[in-house]
Design a protein around this motif. Structure first.
Motif, PDB file in Angstrom:
ATOM      1  N   SER A  44       0.824  -1.203   0.000  1.00 19.25           N
ATOM      2  CA  SER A  44       0.000   0.000   0.000  1.00 19.25           C
ATOM      3  C   SER A  44       0.862   1.259   0.000  1.00 19.25           C
ATOM      4  O   SER A  44       0.581   2.215  -0.733  1.00 19.25           O
ATOM      5  CB  SER A  44      -0.917  -0.016   1.228  1.00 19.25           C
ATOM      6  OG  SER A  44      -1.656   1.181   1.313  1.00 19.25           O
ATOM      7  N   ILE A  45       1.924   1.251   0.781  1.00 22.72           N
ATOM      8  CA  ILE A  45       2.794   2.428   0.872  1.00 22.72           C
ATOM      9  C   ILE A  45       3.573   2.635  -0.419  1.00 22.72           C
ATOM     10  O   ILE A  45       3.746   3.774  -0.889  1.00 22.72           O
ATOM     11  CB  ILE A  45       3.737   2.265   2.078  1.00 22.72           C
ATOM     12  CG1 ILE A  45       2.931   2.427   3.377  1.00 22.72           C
ATOM     13  CG2 ILE A  45       4.872   3.277   2.020  1.00 22.72           C
ATOM     14  CD1 ILE A  45       3.674   2.017   4.611  1.00 22.72           C
ATOM     15  N   THR A  46       4.049   1.541  -1.004  1.00 22.86           N
ATOM     16  CA  THR A  46       4.775   1.659  -2.279  1.00 22.86           C
ATOM     17  C   THR A  46       3.897   2.284  -3.350  1.00 22.86           C
ATOM     18  O   THR A  46       4.314   3.194  -4.087  1.00 22.86           O
ATOM     19  CB  THR A  46       5.262   0.276  -2.733  1.00 22.86           C
ATOM     20  OG1 THR A  46       6.111  -0.281  -1.723  1.00 22.86           O
ATOM     21  CG2 THR A  46       6.027   0.374  -4.042  1.00 22.86           C
ATOM     22  N   LEU A  47       2.657   1.799  -3.431  1.00 27.60           N
ATOM     23  CA  LEU A  47       1.720   2.365  -4.413  1.00 27.60           C
ATOM     24  C   LEU A  47       1.391   3.811  -4.078  1.00 27.60           C
ATOM     25  O   LEU A  47       1.240   4.653  -4.983  1.00 27.60           O
ATOM     26  CB  LEU A  47       0.438   1.523  -4.438  1.00 27.60           C
ATOM     27  CG  LEU A  47       0.600   0.081  -4.965  1.00 27.60           C
ATOM     28  CD1 LEU A  47      -0.676  -0.711  -4.740  1.00 27.60           C
ATOM     29  CD2 LEU A  47       0.963   0.107  -6.464  1.00 27.60           C
ATOM     30  N   ASN A  48       1.300   4.101  -2.810  1.00 26.63           N
ATOM     31  CA  ASN A  48       1.004   5.463  -2.387  1.00 26.63           C
ATOM     32  C   ASN A  48       2.140   6.417  -2.744  1.00 26.63           C
ATOM     33  O   ASN A  48       1.910   7.587  -3.069  1.00 26.63           O
ATOM     34  CB  ASN A  48       0.756   5.464  -0.874  1.00 26.63           C
ATOM     35  CG  ASN A  48       0.131   6.764  -0.397  1.00 26.63           C
ATOM     36  OD1 ASN A  48      -0.671   7.362  -1.107  1.00 26.63           O
ATOM     37  ND2 ASN A  48       0.503   7.205   0.791  1.00 26.63           N
ATOM     38  N   LEU A 125      -5.585   0.582  -5.994  1.00 30.36           N
ATOM     39  CA  LEU A 125      -4.895  -0.597  -5.470  1.00 30.36           C
ATOM     40  C   LEU A 125      -4.316  -0.324  -4.092  1.00 30.36           C
ATOM     41  O   LEU A 125      -4.328  -1.198  -3.212  1.00 30.36           O
ATOM     42  CB  LEU A 125      -3.781  -1.016  -6.439  1.00 30.36           C
ATOM     43  CG  LEU A 125      -4.236  -1.647  -7.761  1.00 30.36           C
ATOM     44  CD1 LEU A 125      -3.034  -1.922  -8.651  1.00 30.36           C
ATOM     45  CD2 LEU A 125      -5.004  -2.941  -7.490  1.00 30.36           C
ATOM     46  N   SER A 126      -3.820   0.890  -3.886  1.00 35.96           N
ATOM     47  CA  SER A 126      -3.295   1.252  -2.578  1.00 35.96           C
ATOM     48  C   SER A 126      -4.397   1.186  -1.527  1.00 35.96           C
ATOM     49  O   SER A 126      -4.192   0.687  -0.407  1.00 35.96           O
ATOM     50  CB  SER A 126      -2.695   2.660  -2.617  1.00 35.96           C
ATOM     51  OG  SER A 126      -2.256   3.059  -1.336  1.00 35.96           O
ATOM     52  N   GLY A 127      -5.604   1.668  -1.891  1.00 36.50           N
ATOM     53  CA  GLY A 127      -6.725   1.607  -0.965  1.00 36.50           C
ATOM     54  C   GLY A 127      -7.145   0.183  -0.647  1.00 36.50           C
ATOM     55  O   GLY A 127      -7.459  -0.148   0.507  1.00 36.50           O
ATOM     56  N   VAL A 128      -7.154  -0.671  -1.681  1.00 36.39           N
ATOM     57  CA  VAL A 128      -7.520  -2.075  -1.459  1.00 36.39           C
ATOM     58  C   VAL A 128      -6.515  -2.743  -0.524  1.00 36.39           C
ATOM     59  O   VAL A 128      -6.890  -3.482   0.400  1.00 36.39           O
ATOM     60  CB  VAL A 128      -7.594  -2.824  -2.807  1.00 36.39           C
ATOM     61  CG1 VAL A 128      -7.731  -4.334  -2.578  1.00 36.39           C
ATOM     62  CG2 VAL A 128      -8.773  -2.317  -3.630  1.00 36.39           C
ATOM     63  N   CYS A 129      -5.227  -2.505  -0.780  1.00 37.16           N
ATOM     64  CA  CYS A 129      -4.193  -3.078   0.095  1.00 37.16           C
ATOM     65  C   CYS A 129      -4.321  -2.561   1.517  1.00 37.16           C
ATOM     66  O   CYS A 129      -4.123  -3.312   2.481  1.00 37.16           O
ATOM     67  CB  CYS A 129      -2.802  -2.753  -0.454  1.00 37.16           C
ATOM     68  SG  CYS A 129      -2.375  -3.620  -1.973  1.00 37.16           S
ATOM     69  N   TRP A 130      -4.685  -1.292   1.640  1.00 41.25           N
ATOM     70  CA  TRP A 130      -4.839  -0.704   2.974  1.00 41.25           C
ATOM     71  C   TRP A 130      -5.984  -1.367   3.735  1.00 41.25           C
ATOM     72  O   TRP A 130      -5.862  -1.687   4.919  1.00 41.25           O
ATOM     73  CB  TRP A 130      -5.089   0.795   2.834  1.00 41.25           C
ATOM     74  CG  TRP A 130      -5.241   1.499   4.148  1.00 41.25           C
ATOM     75  CD1 TRP A 130      -4.258   1.910   4.990  1.00 41.25           C
ATOM     76  CD2 TRP A 130      -6.478   1.862   4.766  1.00 41.25           C
ATOM     77  NE1 TRP A 130      -4.798   2.513   6.102  1.00 41.25           N
ATOM     78  CE2 TRP A 130      -6.163   2.492   5.998  1.00 41.25           C
ATOM     79  CE3 TRP A 130      -7.816   1.706   4.394  1.00 41.25           C
ATOM     80  CZ2 TRP A 130      -7.152   2.967   6.851  1.00 41.25           C
ATOM     81  CZ3 TRP A 130      -8.798   2.186   5.247  1.00 41.25           C
ATOM     82  CH2 TRP A 130      -8.456   2.806   6.463  1.00 41.25           C
ATOM     83  N   MET A 131      -7.124  -1.595   3.036  1.00 47.83           N
ATOM     84  CA  MET A 131      -8.259  -2.255   3.691  1.00 47.83           C
ATOM     85  C   MET A 131      -7.924  -3.698   4.050  1.00 47.83           C
ATOM     86  O   MET A 131      -8.276  -4.181   5.145  1.00 47.83           O
ATOM     87  CB  MET A 131      -9.489  -2.192   2.789  1.00 47.83           C
ATOM     88  CG  MET A 131     -10.103  -0.800   2.683  1.00 47.83           C
ATOM     89  SD  MET A 131     -11.659  -0.779   1.761  1.00 47.83           S
ATOM     90  CE  MET A 131     -11.062  -1.116   0.102  1.00 47.83           C
ATOM     91  N   ALA A 132      -7.249  -4.400   3.146  1.00 43.74           N
ATOM     92  CA  ALA A 132      -6.862  -5.786   3.441  1.00 43.74           C
ATOM     93  C   ALA A 132      -5.882  -5.837   4.611  1.00 43.74           C
ATOM     94  O   ALA A 132      -5.938  -6.756   5.449  1.00 43.74           O
ATOM     95  CB  ALA A 132      -6.240  -6.425   2.204  1.00 43.74           C
TER      96      ALA A 132
END
Length: 643
Positions: A44-48, A125-132
């Motif tokens: 998530s951070i990498t995508l962010n 994708l960053s948001g999805v990773c954050w929720m997961a």
């Protein structure tokens, strides 16, 4: 009294902030969801971090299109820059030189749309990773909380009786419930955010140094200032959080005591003093909580001030770098976004300081309980048979509390099928004798044997499995009457439960209740009288069918008629069993095979009821003191009561 070993094998455990944090981390990371949480957080951070680069690229595409459309297609980029310099726009020429534009060409819409769509996809994708990640963090933390509760429950079962005697019950309850819950809440609120903050901080610093080391150094200067501010305020607030949760323990103790003794508080008209004490303890919680939250709350505004200063310096120097051609406007835009994001982890950490410190204070209290001394290690050289015959011997037993001798050189033999009654003044050592037999405490000299086997050389479970115990204070749990009686033996059938109740003369009153044996009792047996609760506990002992029976003031809460019924039931139960009876009603032990009179931790007289009356010794004095005025069981005179 024999010594006890520490909960960690005798080594003194460190309960400082760092050591407590490491133990909490070990507790959480054993679950596989913890690794998944870190992996998803990193993704998530990498995508962010990629997103601002893409947005900066889109800005440069728009600027390149504007510059290209403003100039004729016949000219080259070099011609445009030369013309700007000739016109005296040196700074503008330098800024335009950093942009990749082609005169005569407008905005490359295909590249712009592709860049923006990519930025949108990366953000999604960053948001999805954050929720997961949040889901995995919840799983890891709740699993850790479940393990912590299980460890506390198991620890309570291993604590020696001295711990419960010396510690307020409310404080233990507060550690086992309030503090554990506070630790879980603190972990839930901080774990994923703290891990994300660390990962984001590392990622941001990496990309910022890649864009422009000069501005990165300016931005990094904020970090040590933030660390100093957070550390100083944290050190000031931590003692207040420690006092807060200690005060919560004191308040819990008072509420628990007042609730348990509500009838007496009302009867003695002590409601106002109890309320006044509640207000005092509640005020202590308020003062500690207010100071702790206020001091820790200063962290975030202090950090905002420091971050804003750093942001101003980055903006000023960044504009100068753009003017000199060292950066494009898009790169500056991305760097400013990173600079603002850099303050995010620092602000989050300082904003969570209060939650972290509160959780650490509770964690320290929980770990202190988990590291408390346990019952002495058992030297399991022997084992008792599944069911003993019941020959019990006290051989020159010595014992004392906290170094003060209480029992010295006591010897006593109880044979199978015999009833031994123990009487004496308050503090004579009657209940202590039973506690030594149950191995609630271990003797400091001499030994206690069951069927010739030293109880100190066998597991405590072997000893207690052969002993049934009925205490003066009856203990019932919230559940049906059948469940409470069945507590004496897990595999008992309904018929056996009812038979035990009949033997204890509890069957009649149980069947008069609306649901009979299925009547649900409240906490601590609420719903039946004190005498009825005692009959239920006696029925529980009947059901256990132990070869050795201990009755510690077992009939103290029943009326005279019920006492006669219980005595008949006990007479039936005692056949073929070794019975120890502690009683202050001497009428209940007239038929005992042996009556032992204790004083000052020693046996001063023993024999049958008739023999002791004929001897006209201490027992006869007790008997006369109890019955002289009424000629019947009127209770003890002042100064003579059960222990």
């Amino acid at each position: 009294m024999t010594g006890v070993r520490a909960g960690d094998g005798g080594r003194q455990r460190d309960h400082g902030f760092a050591a407590t944090a490491r133990r909490l981390l070990r507790l959480v990371r054993v679950h596989r969801a913890f690794s998944a949480m870190l992996a998803l957080g990193l993704a998530s951070i990498t995508l962010n971090i990629i997103s601002p680069i893409l947005l900066g690229r889109a800005t440069d595409l728009v600027l390149a299109g504007v510059l290209g459309r403003a100039n004729a297609s016949s000219a080259t980029k070099a011609d445009v820059l030369t013309q700007l310099r000739v016109q005296g726009h040196e700074t503008l020429a330098t800024m335009a030189g950093a942009v990749d534009f082609t005169p005569g060409h407008g905005i490359d819409m295909a590249a712009l749309i592709s860049t923006l769509l990519t930025a949108l996809l990366v953000s999604a994708l960053s948001g999805v990773c954050w929720m997961a990640q949040g889901r995995q963090a919840t799983a890891a933390i709740q699993h850790a909380g479940s393990r912590l509760r299980a460890e506390v429950e198991a620890k309570l079962s291993r604590l020696p009786l001295t711990r419960f005697d010396a510690t307020k019950r409310g404080d233990l309850l507060s550690r086992a419930v309030n503090d554990v819950d506070n630790v879980v809440v603190a972990l839930q609120q901080t774990m994923s955010q703290l891990s994300n903050s660390v990962l984001l901080l590392v990622g941001l610093l990496t990309i910022m140094f890649a864009i422009t080391p000069l501005l990165a150094v300016i931005a990094v200067l904020v970090v040590p200032v933030a660390v100093v501010v957070t550390t100083l305020l944290g050190k000031r607030a931590q003692p207040d959080f420690d006092r807060l949760w200690a005060a919560v323990g004191d308040l819990t103790e008072h509420v628990e005591e007042t609730y348990t003794g509500h009838a007496l508080v009302t009867a003695y008209d002590r409601r106002e003093p109890a309320l006044a004490e509640f207000r005092e303890r509640n005020e202590a919680v308020f003062r500690a909580g207010y100071r702790a939250q206020f001091v820790s709350g200063l962290s975030q505004p202090s950090m905002n001030f420091v971050n804003n200063l750093g942001y101003v310096f980055v903006a000023v120097v960044g504009c100068l770098r753009v003017a000199s051609g060292g950066l494009t406007i898009g790169e500056l835009q991305a760097f400013v976004q990173y600079s603002r994001q850099l303050s995010g982890p620092l602000t989050q950490v300082t904003g969570l300081a209060g939650v972290v410190q509160s959780g650490m204070a509770s964690a320290r209290r929980v770990f202190e309980l988990l590291d408390a001394d346990e019952e002495p290690t058992e030297a399991e050289h022997d084992r008792l048979p599944g069911r003993v015959a019941g020959l019990v011997r006290f051989e020159s037993v010595h014992f004392g509390y906290d170094g003060t001798p209480l029992i010295e050189g006591l010897s006593l033999t109880a044979r199978p099928g015999r009833t031994v009654a123990i009487v004496g003044h308050t503090g004579a050592g009657k209940t202590t004798l039973v506690n030594l037999l149950m191995r609630f405490y271990d003797v400091s000299g001499g030994r206690i044997t069951v069927d010739g086997v030293d109880t100190a050389t066998v597991p405590r479970s072997d000893v207690r499995a052969n002993i049934g115990m009925v205490l003066q204070d009856s203990w019932l749990f919230a559940g049906t009457i059948a469940d409470n009686i069945g507590y004496g033996r897990a595999d008992a059938t309904r018929e056996e439960i009812e038979a035990a109740a009949q033997a204890a003369h509890a069957d009649h009153f149980v069947r008069t209740l609306p649901q009979g044996y299925d009547t649900v009792l409240g906490d601590d047996g609420a719903g039946v009288s004190a005498g009825e609760r005692q009959l239920i506990t006696i029925a529980r002992a009947f059901l256990a069918d132990p070869p050795i029976l201990v009755l510690d003031e077992a009939t103290s809460s029943v009326d005279t008629r019920t006492e006669l019924l219980v005595r008949r039931g006990i007479g039936q139960l005692s056949t073929g069993r070794t019975c120890f009876v502690i009683a202050h009603r001497l009428s209940t032990i007239r038929d005992a095979d042996t009556i032992v009179v204790m004083s000052g931790g020693a046996i001063v007289e023993s024999g049958t009821h008739d023999e002791l009356l004929s001897a006209d010794g201490p027992y006869a004095a007790l008997y006369r003191a109890q019955f002289a005025r009424t000629g019947s069981d009127a209770g003890l005179s002042p100064g003579i009561e059960g222990v």
